[in-house]
Design a protein around this motif. Structure first.
Motif, mmCIF file in Angstrom:
data_model
loop_
_atom_site.group_PDB
_atom_site.id
_atom_site.type_symbol
_atom_site.label_atom_id
_atom_site.label_comp_id
_atom_site.label_asym_id
_atom_site.label_seq_id
_atom_site.Cartn_x
_atom_site.Cartn_y
_atom_site.Cartn_z
ATOM 1 N N ASP A 188 0.674 -1.266 0.226
ATOM 2 C CA ASP A 188 -0.065 -0.009 0.182
ATOM 3 C C ASP A 188 0.875 1.409 0.160
ATOM 4 O O ASP A 188 0.299 2.298 0.086
ATOM 5 C CB ASP A 188 -1.134 -0.037 1.371
ATOM 6 C CG ASP A 188 -0.402 0.032 2.584
ATOM 7 O OD1 ASP A 188 0.686 -0.224 2.506
ATOM 8 O OD2 ASP A 188 -0.865 0.256 3.584
ATOM 9 N N VAL A 231 3.150 4.185 -1.862
ATOM 10 C CA VAL A 231 2.973 4.600 -3.150
ATOM 11 C C VAL A 231 4.371 5.426 -3.477
ATOM 12 O O VAL A 231 5.021 6.142 -2.901
ATOM 13 C CB VAL A 231 1.971 5.893 -2.987
ATOM 14 C CG1 VAL A 231 1.979 6.622 -4.359
ATOM 15 C CG2 VAL A 231 0.641 5.399 -2.685
ATOM 16 N N PHE A 237 -2.706 11.081 -1.321
ATOM 17 C CA PHE A 237 -2.307 9.935 -0.857
ATOM 18 C C PHE A 237 -1.665 9.780 0.468
ATOM 19 O O PHE A 237 -1.151 8.722 0.824
ATOM 20 C CB PHE A 237 -1.131 9.221 -1.880
ATOM 21 C CG PHE A 237 -2.064 8.904 -3.201
ATOM 22 C CD1 PHE A 237 -2.416 7.522 -3.311
ATOM 23 C CD2 PHE A 237 -1.713 9.608 -4.101
ATOM 24 C CE1 PHE A 237 -2.951 7.208 -4.755
ATOM 25 C CE2 PHE A 237 -2.234 9.328 -5.573
ATOM 26 C CZ PHE A 237 -2.851 8.057 -5.645
ATOM 27 N N SER A 288 2.298 -6.063 -10.083
ATOM 28 C CA SER A 288 0.871 -5.719 -9.870
ATOM 29 C C SER A 288 0.282 -6.271 -8.587
ATOM 30 O O SER A 288 0.216 -7.571 -8.370
ATOM 31 C CB SER A 288 -0.248 -5.614 -11.024
ATOM 32 O OG SER A 288 0.406 -5.079 -12.201
ATOM 33 N N THR A 337 -5.828 -0.437 -1.855
ATOM 34 C CA THR A 337 -4.800 0.141 -2.692
ATOM 35 C C THR A 337 -4.234 -0.792 -3.795
ATOM 36 O O THR A 337 -3.989 -2.100 -3.627
ATOM 37 C CB THR A 337 -3.793 0.620 -2.072
ATOM 38 O OG1 THR A 337 -4.114 1.379 -0.847
ATOM 39 C CG2 THR A 337 -2.826 1.262 -2.912
ATOM 40 N N ARG A 381 -1.692 -1.029 -6.981
ATOM 41 C CA ARG A 381 -0.684 -0.555 -7.474
ATOM 42 C C ARG A 381 0.046 -1.362 -8.417
ATOM 43 O O ARG A 381 0.234 -2.537 -8.192
ATOM 44 C CB ARG A 381 0.538 -0.538 -6.687
ATOM 45 C CG ARG A 381 1.745 0.446 -6.743
ATOM 46 C CD ARG A 381 2.681 0.540 -5.736
ATOM 47 N NE ARG A 381 3.191 -0.605 -5.347
ATOM 48 C CZ ARG A 381 3.885 -0.843 -4.320
ATOM 49 N NH1 ARG A 381 4.165 -0.065 -3.278
ATOM 50 N NH2 ARG A 381 4.488 -2.086 -4.023
ATOM 51 N N SER A 419 -1.424 3.989 -9.325
ATOM 52 C CA SER A 419 -1.969 3.758 -8.186
ATOM 53 C C SER A 419 -3.287 4.097 -8.053
ATOM 54 O O SER A 419 -3.699 5.211 -8.629
ATOM 55 C CB SER A 419 -1.051 4.453 -7.088
ATOM 56 O OG SER A 419 0.261 4.002 -7.144
ATOM 57 N N GLN A 472 -6.346 4.129 -5.076
ATOM 58 C CA GLN A 472 -6.609 3.920 -3.547
ATOM 59 C C GLN A 472 -7.869 4.613 -3.321
ATOM 60 O O GLN A 472 -8.338 5.597 -3.557
ATOM 61 C CB GLN A 472 -5.383 4.698 -2.955
ATOM 62 C CG GLN A 472 -5.370 4.389 -1.366
ATOM 63 C CD GLN A 472 -4.397 5.065 -0.734
ATOM 64 O OE1 GLN A 472 -4.443 6.129 -0.126
ATOM 65 N NE2 GLN A 472 -3.151 4.333 -0.431
ATOM 66 N N GLY A 510 -2.035 8.028 -12.482
ATOM 67 C CA GLY A 510 -1.270 6.894 -13.217
ATOM 68 C C GLY A 510 -1.448 7.664 -14.584
ATOM 69 O O GLY A 510 -1.848 8.602 -15.056
#
Length: 849
Positions: A127, A129, A153, A606, A661, A663, A672, A674, A716
């Motif tokens: 989780d 970032v 975030f 991922s 989350t 990612r 990412s 969330q 992203g």
């Protein structure tokens, strides 16, 4: 033909089965021969997909079903130099390969900044970032400002604000050019004992450094103009605005061997406007007021590597800003404007070296100087009409000068294959404060009706000596280690102690622990953690108490004063005075945090993580009048004094949050996502926040100022046409936040006009939601560039060196209100009086070589 064909197929199957049974195995050890658990081992074959595993508690690793061929084995572990080995697999199983790692650091980042690929590592939490330079270039950033991205975030509110760690040094701000950022991490290793703040309130930044072999540089120009903007919901016309931001960076080797440099800078010319949305006796007032700003940010560093085990660096940054028209907008009229000037600079020296095969040391020393001026000596009086407007002469005049010296040392050991970090830090700060606020005096009216007949509720004014200087010292020590009792379990434990000279509290011991458990492999990981965190008592609270000490500021408040009233007619000599002081029993606020969660690797690079967080704070700072009048008799405990506002450690807060989350990659998206379901309850908005009723503290418990039940954050990028056409996006959606509801009057006669209606708790009002979509469209070209011997320059991402960007901020043109009028007597009650900017566009051009 059938028999030979069948025989051929059987032989082929047997050969494939025999090939798949080959196993590559080895052991990761340090210079003493002890096994190193948790090392990331990557096996790569030319033209094939990499395979990854981690070493077990004894340092062993294995890859099953490996076919013959030529391979590369790369091994990485935080605190050690990476190893890169060639491997040839033949027809028989290769012998066990020992991989010896040497303690140290790699070419680019410090030991503390290296990211572990081990899912059982404390810094391997899914989780977290992480944003690298390429992602920063692709995301839409308004004038290269990272503030909004960081806010999306982080959960800084419950922890008392965001803490920035720049190249290993914890600071309160990150005013460096975006081009100087090598990597940005949020919530990495949430329970790290090295840092004061928890992971969700901590932003770690690694800065760029120049290559010791090749020159690299970049330049960018960002342009905005109101001709491309939509009209703000509170403006009659689109405010005039033009912005020009230029940014450049350059780095490379210096003439002497082992030396390199990197420089970066930003220059901002921002001609924007604030929007006044108020109500006066003449009716609604809407006006655009120019608020020009000029800002310069510089960054530079020099690095020297006398050997593979020793690195020296010096880093300097400068932030210089002038903003005119500050303090205007919303209910504040144009004559409230004042100028703010701020200049901050910092010098940091690092000495990193490997002392022996099992011991490395990182010594950091930095010196900082900051100087901020807000306003000028007050000339005139101010008028505050609750929920309508704030006019008259600005009462703001403050000067804050701060100088500090800080030294920190972190030692890294390996003992029996386990990593141990021990560190200490000391910071000395000298402060000079001038606070000439409200020397002209302020009238307060409960409503426009009262103002129309000249019936003021309160008049307050200050005089005396507005200057004070003092120093303070804070220090901390920590120790942290990790171990692997089993191949599927990783545990990190730490202990930290914080000390502050400005409080008598000396028992601030903060234990922290985190554990990761991966049953049946490393794709599913369960994490639990808990720890204590102590906040520093802010210098502003210390300064306020010292300013009102003997021979300092004097303040008096008059109820139901005549209007107008000359400031010279107010007598201070025999008048009862207000005061501010620190509680003798003041202690550092303490936060307890605990988390439990699960992470799942979905596919390569991922993952998805689900986490529940519980955070409780006791000893939060708030103020109350210890000399408040009795509710029935209105007699004060000390009749010779007015308000005696005492800053105490009696505040509390509690936060419960569930976050999900993602990612990695989904289709063409990389970034990412969330979602957070959270609730924060507290009973104070800060150290100077006074209760509406000093006899009813229970009414202060309510939603926190920053509370938003639901929040979705996305950051992203997409890419098409071999990544020459790109789309970067930053999206935030959040539910409504609270606002306070007041009467605008001093109903309980405590000389503070913050009273609420009967039965109404703090922050009972509900504002509106938030929907902010920012996008960046990028087209990439190839432009001429100076020749370079750097082999990396032949890669496509380097040859595609000219970017044309179009940013659209608030693409949905949503009215994202920021503040609401909570005065029930106001004609604007419940309505917003300020909002984020409407839809706007930004053009930029970036060139790299």
């Amino acid at each position: 033909m059938r028999v030979p064909t069948l025989a051929f197929v059987l032989c082929l199957i047997a050969n494939v089965s025999w090939t798949q049974e080959l196993t590559v195995h080895g052991v990761v050890i340090d210079d003493s021969g002890a096994g190193l658990p948790g090392a990331t081992v990557v096996l790569t074959r030319d033209g094939g997909n990499p395979r990854e595993t981690t070493s077990d508690p004894t340092g062993n690793f294995a890859f099953a079903n490996v076919g013959p061929g030529q391979y590369r084995v790369r091994v990485e572990l935080t605190g050690f130099q990476p190893a890169d080995l060639a491997l040839v697999v033949g027809s028989s199983e290769p012998p066990s390969m020992p991989v010896r790692l040497k303690i140290g650091f790699d070419e680019e980042v410090t030991v503390a900044a290296q990211r572990s690929g081990d899912p059982l590592s404390a810094s391997g939490n899914a989780d977290a970032v992480e944003i690298d330079p390429e992602a920063l270039r692709r995301l839409p950033l308004d004038m290269q400002n990272l503030q909004m991205l960081i806010e999306n975030f982080t959960s800084a509110g419950p922890a008392g604000g965001v803490s920035f760690v720049i190249d290993g040094v914890e600071t309160d701000a990150a005013d460096i050019p975006q081009a100087a950022i090598h990597r940005l991490n949020i919530n990495r290793n949430p329970y790290a004992a090295e840092y004061k703040a928890p992971g969700k309130a901590r932003v770690e930044i690694e800065t760029e450094l120049g290559s010791r072999r090749f020159f690299h540089g970049a330049g960018a120009l960002f342009v905005r103009n109101s001709a491309l903007d939509s009209r703000n919901a509170f403006a009659v016309t689109t405010p005039d605005m033009s912005r020009l931001l230029s940014e450049a960076s350059f780095g490379g080797p210096l003439p002497r061997p082992g030396w390199s440099f990197f420089t970066s800078g930003q220059a901002l010319a921002d001609n924007q406007a604030a929007i006044i949305s108020a109500r006066t006796l003449a009716g609604p007032l809407t006006r655009n007021v120019p608020t020009p700003e000029r800002r310069t940010i510089l960054f530079g560093r020099i690095d020297f590597r006398p050997g593979k085990t020793h690195a020296l660096s010096a880093r300097y940054d400068l932030f210089d800003d002038v903003e005119r028209g500050h303090g205007v907008g919303g209910l504040r009229l144009a004559d409230q404007a004042f100028t703010t000037t701020e200049r901050r600079q910092r010098l940091q020296l690092d000495d990193r070296r490997v002392v022996s095969a099992t011991f490395a040391n990182d010594l950091r020393v930095d010196a900082a100087d900051s100087n901020r001026h807000d306003g000028t000596p007050v000339a005139g009086q101010s008028i505050v009409v609750a929920g309508a407007f704030i006019g008259g002469a600005s009462q703001t005049f403050t000067v804050n000068r701060s100088r500090s010296v800080q030294a920190a040392d972190v030692a890294s050991f390996t003992i029996g294959g386990h990593a141990l970090r021990i560190g200490a830090r000391t910071k000395v700060r000298w402060l000079e404060v001038v606070d000439g606020t409200n020397f002209g005096g302020t009238f307060r009216f409960a409503s426009l009706g009262d103002f129309s007949i000249g019936r003021a509720a309160l008049f307050s004014i200050r005089s005396g000596n507005p200057e004070v200087s003092f120093s303070d010292v804070d220090a901390d020590v920590f120790a942290e280690t990790d171990f692997r009792p089993r191949d599927s379990i990783g545990i990190t434990t730490g202990l930290r102690y914080d000390w502050q000279s400005r409080v008598a509290d000396v028992n601030n011991v903060a234990p922290r622990v985190s554990m990761a458990f991966a049953p049946g492999g490393k794709k599913l990981v369960f994490r639990v953690g808990g720890g204590l965190y102590y906040r520093s008592v802010p210098e502003t609270a210390v300064a306020r108490s010292r300013l009102f000490g003997a021979g300092g500021l004097e303040e008096t408040t008059i109820a139901a004063p005549p209007f107008p009233l000359s400031a010279s007619a107010v007598a201070f000599q025999d008048a009862s005075l207000n005061g501010w002081q620190l509680d003798p029993a003041l202690r550092a606020p303490m936060t307890t945090q605990a988390t439990i969660g699960a992470e799942r690797v979905l596919w390569r690079r991922s993952s998805i993580a689900v986490e529940y967080l519980a955070m409780r704070t006791v000893g939060a700072l708030r103020a109350h009048d210890i000399n408040a009048p009795a509710p029935t008799t209105l007699i004060r405990p000390n009749p010779r004094r007015l308000n005696v506002n005492q800053i105490e450690s009696t505040g509390e807060s509690r936060t419960d949050a569930m976050t999900v989350t993602f990612r990695g990659r989904i289709g063409g998206f990389k970034g990412s996502i969330q979602y957070a379901l959270a609730r924060t309850i507290d009973n104070s908005s800060g150290p100077f926040d006074l209760p509406a009723d000093n006899g009813n503290f229970a009414a202060e418990t309510g939603l926190a100022d920053f509370d938003r039940r639901h929040r979705l954050s996305v950051a992203g990028t997409y890419g098409w046409g071999r990544d020459r056409v790109r789309l970067g996006t930053s999206f935030t959606m959040a539910s409504a936040g609270p606002f306070d509801i007041t009467t605008g009057s001093d109903d309980n006669h405590d000389l503070v006009a913050n009273d609420r209606p009967a039965g109404v708790l703090r922050n009972s009002g509900t504002g509106s939601g938030l929907a902010q979509l920012d996008v960046r469209f990028t087209t990439v070209f190839r432009a001429p560039r100076p020749p370079s011997a750097d082999p990396q320059s032949a890669k496509r991402e380097q040859t595609d060196n000219l970017e044309l960007n179009l940013d659209v901020f608030n693409a949905l043109n949503a009215v994202n209100a920021t503040t609401f009028v909570g005065v029930i007597t106001s004609p604007l009650f419940g309505q917003p009086d300020g909002a984020r900017p409407a839809r706007s566009m930004q053009l930029s051009l970036r060139y790299r070589f």
